[in-house]
Design a protein around this motif. Sequence first.
Motif, mmCIF file in Angstrom:
data_model
loop_
_atom_site.group_PDB
_atom_site.id
_atom_site.type_symbol
_atom_site.label_atom_id
_atom_site.label_comp_id
_atom_site.label_asym_id
_atom_site.label_seq_id
_atom_site.Cartn_x
_atom_site.Cartn_y
_atom_site.Cartn_z
ATOM 1 N N VAL A 67 19.269 -3.135 16.590
ATOM 2 C CA VAL A 67 20.000 -3.694 17.732
ATOM 3 C C VAL A 67 21.385 -3.057 17.845
ATOM 4 C CG1 VAL A 67 21.039 -5.801 18.658
ATOM 5 C CG2 VAL A 67 18.734 -5.878 17.702
ATOM 6 N N ILE A 70 21.075 0.549 19.288
ATOM 7 C CA ILE A 70 20.856 0.685 20.725
ATOM 8 C C ILE A 70 22.098 0.282 21.506
ATOM 9 C CG2 ILE A 70 19.844 -1.622 21.008
ATOM 10 C CD1 ILE A 70 18.736 1.539 22.834
ATOM 11 N N ILE A 266 16.281 -5.470 31.137
ATOM 12 C CA ILE A 266 16.607 -4.612 29.999
ATOM 13 C C ILE A 266 15.500 -3.578 29.797
ATOM 14 C CG2 ILE A 266 16.899 -4.565 27.482
ATOM 15 C CD1 ILE A 266 18.250 -7.313 27.742
ATOM 16 N N THR A 270 15.992 0.414 30.274
ATOM 17 C CA THR A 270 15.792 1.223 29.078
ATOM 18 C C THR A 270 14.638 2.203 29.231
ATOM 19 O OG1 THR A 270 16.600 -0.596 27.701
ATOM 20 C CG2 THR A 270 15.364 1.127 26.593
ATOM 21 N N ALA A 279 21.770 -1.335 29.837
ATOM 22 C CA ALA A 279 20.904 -2.092 28.934
ATOM 23 C C ALA A 279 21.699 -2.696 27.788
ATOM 24 C CB ALA A 279 19.793 -1.185 28.389
ATOM 25 N N ALA A 280 22.705 -1.960 27.268
ATOM 26 C CA ALA A 280 23.510 -2.476 26.158
ATOM 27 C C ALA A 280 24.332 -3.682 26.585
ATOM 28 C CB ALA A 280 24.430 -1.368 25.624
ATOM 29 N N THR A 283 22.039 -6.609 26.941
ATOM 30 C CA THR A 283 21.616 -7.070 25.616
ATOM 31 C C THR A 283 22.682 -7.934 24.968
ATOM 32 O OG1 THR A 283 20.199 -5.144 25.270
ATOM 33 C CG2 THR A 283 20.958 -6.313 23.303
ATOM 34 N N SER A 429 16.434 -9.881 22.567
ATOM 35 C CA SER A 429 15.564 -9.034 23.360
ATOM 36 C C SER A 429 14.623 -8.230 22.471
ATOM 37 C CB SER A 429 16.399 -8.082 24.225
ATOM 38 O OG SER A 429 15.579 -7.114 24.825
ATOM 39 N N THR A 432 14.873 -4.591 23.225
ATOM 40 C CA THR A 432 15.968 -3.916 22.548
ATOM 41 C C THR A 432 15.588 -3.573 21.108
ATOM 42 O OG1 THR A 432 17.592 -5.078 23.909
ATOM 43 C CG2 THR A 432 18.381 -4.137 21.854
#
Length: 586
Positions: A67, A70, A266, A270, A279-280, A283, A429, A432
């Motif tokens: 996690v 990413i 997400i 991604t 996306a980060a 997340t 997620s 993620t």
Amino acid sequence: MDLTGHQVGGEGRAAVLAEPPPPGAPAPSPPPPSAETVRARRRATAVRLALLAVPLVFFALFFAYPVAAIVGRGLRDGGSWQFGPAADVLTDPGIRKVLWFTLWQAAASTALTLALALPGAYVFARLDFPGKRLLHAAVTVPFVLPTVVAGAAFLALLGRGGVLDELWGVRLDTTVWAILLAHVFFNYAVVVRTVGGLWSQLDPRQEEAARVLGASPAAAWRRVTLPALAPSVASAALMVFLFTFTSFGVVQILGGPRYATLEVEIYRQTAQLLDLPTAAVLTLLQFAAVAALLLLHARTVRRSESALRLVDAGSAAHRPRGAAQWSLLAGVLITIALLLLLPLAVLVERSLAGPDGYGLTYYRALTSTDSGTFVVAPWEAIGHSLAYGVVATVIALTVGGLAAAALTRRAGRFTRGFDALLMLPLGTSAVTVGFGFLIALNEPPLDLRSSWILVPLAQALVGVPFVVRVLLPVLRAVDDRLRQAAAVLGASPLRVWREVDLPLVRRAVLVAAGFAFAVSLGEFGATVFIARADTPTLPVAVARLLGRAGQLNYGQAMALSTILMLVCAATLLILERLRPGRTGEL
């Protein structure tokens, strides 16, 4: 000698020493523990820390590290953190629409689940009727079904070309209702088991006393029963909100391009757009929301445990009395039939409805690769899923069992914090985590990107919380004095576990293994990234088939979904027979 001239023996001296001090005198201090007791406590502390080491390392390597990788890949630019994209993401109209839909559908799903499941909780807690145990197991089956199976079932029931279209020609957009009802389908058992478990232990004489004193049935329930149930209802509501807030498979299949939750967005950012900064940010936003929900849930669970200690335990189930209770039972049975059993029946019907009539056409097609969707025949996904599930179950039992053993003694903030940490994979997620596996675990000494073990590791992350939730209450129910006595007599920690704990929790271990296996079979969010084309799992295979046009692909998806449903249902029925009373928190 005592005052009568008799010799005072050891018991007499103990009785004299046990007399209370005179008024105003300070209370005597407890005797210091013996050297053996001190050494036993030190060994227990050392063992507890050693037990925590394995779960900590596991979560650090296969949860926190992917996690963080990413998120770091998305928010780091040239070695420095860049938080500028956060403002752009949160002010984007499309993202704000996703956030609004995520919040309101989770709230609506939670309210609808409570409205439909609370009567069921009362029926299973207070009423006794034929087939109750079997029905209780059947109600739990949807909870462990893969999300893609539920999506496929409600797609067959409410989607275009579904049963409603064929029977009544309904052409309305039922997408939102399909999503909400699918969430109720999944989480009905959460409310029934969480609230019903506490309700069955409340002493009914308290409410009866209020009615004797003149309170109406509604007033007695509102003033006596509801306050005792409130922590349990709040706990169930928070868990339902958490599961629906992070919904992926159901919305991915039913929502189409118009509706998306944070989890689906997400995945889109991604896998499809390769926009890692967006996306980060999403997340981190979801992670903060999940952490807050888990904190609230931990507090409500502690309140629920306090309530359980204040009431008399024991079953108060009885045959329905009067028209009201018979009507309530009938209403609950109809709800279960329409909401839980009908979608599964439609799923089976669609898997058998071939182009030339009912038969096994779609099941036979699973042995062929003519559709071009897979490198291998779709039926091979069954063997892959079973093999992955067994390995994931072993990992989850090892990690979750060690964590539960370490958390057996109620301790301070560290223990509560670690307990909450174990729940994070359920709300974080999965997309993620899966994409993080590909990014983070690609260099020695953790170069696992091409290894088959990635899939069981991702599935075990979801299974560990269930193992802990099942084993922890049972381990805490074991009298700790038995462990201390065995340790004082010289037994090693391993022998204490083998001779004291294991005989008492053996059936709970089997139940935990069953839950871990069932949820491993259904894991989809992370597996969709890391399952190889030649070794797909059942949920990944179903999603790929549903994503391709054609009646043959649709029929094969229904057939695979039916097989997966039957495996999960068989597992749950076995667990219900193994479950000794109220095993664990599930």
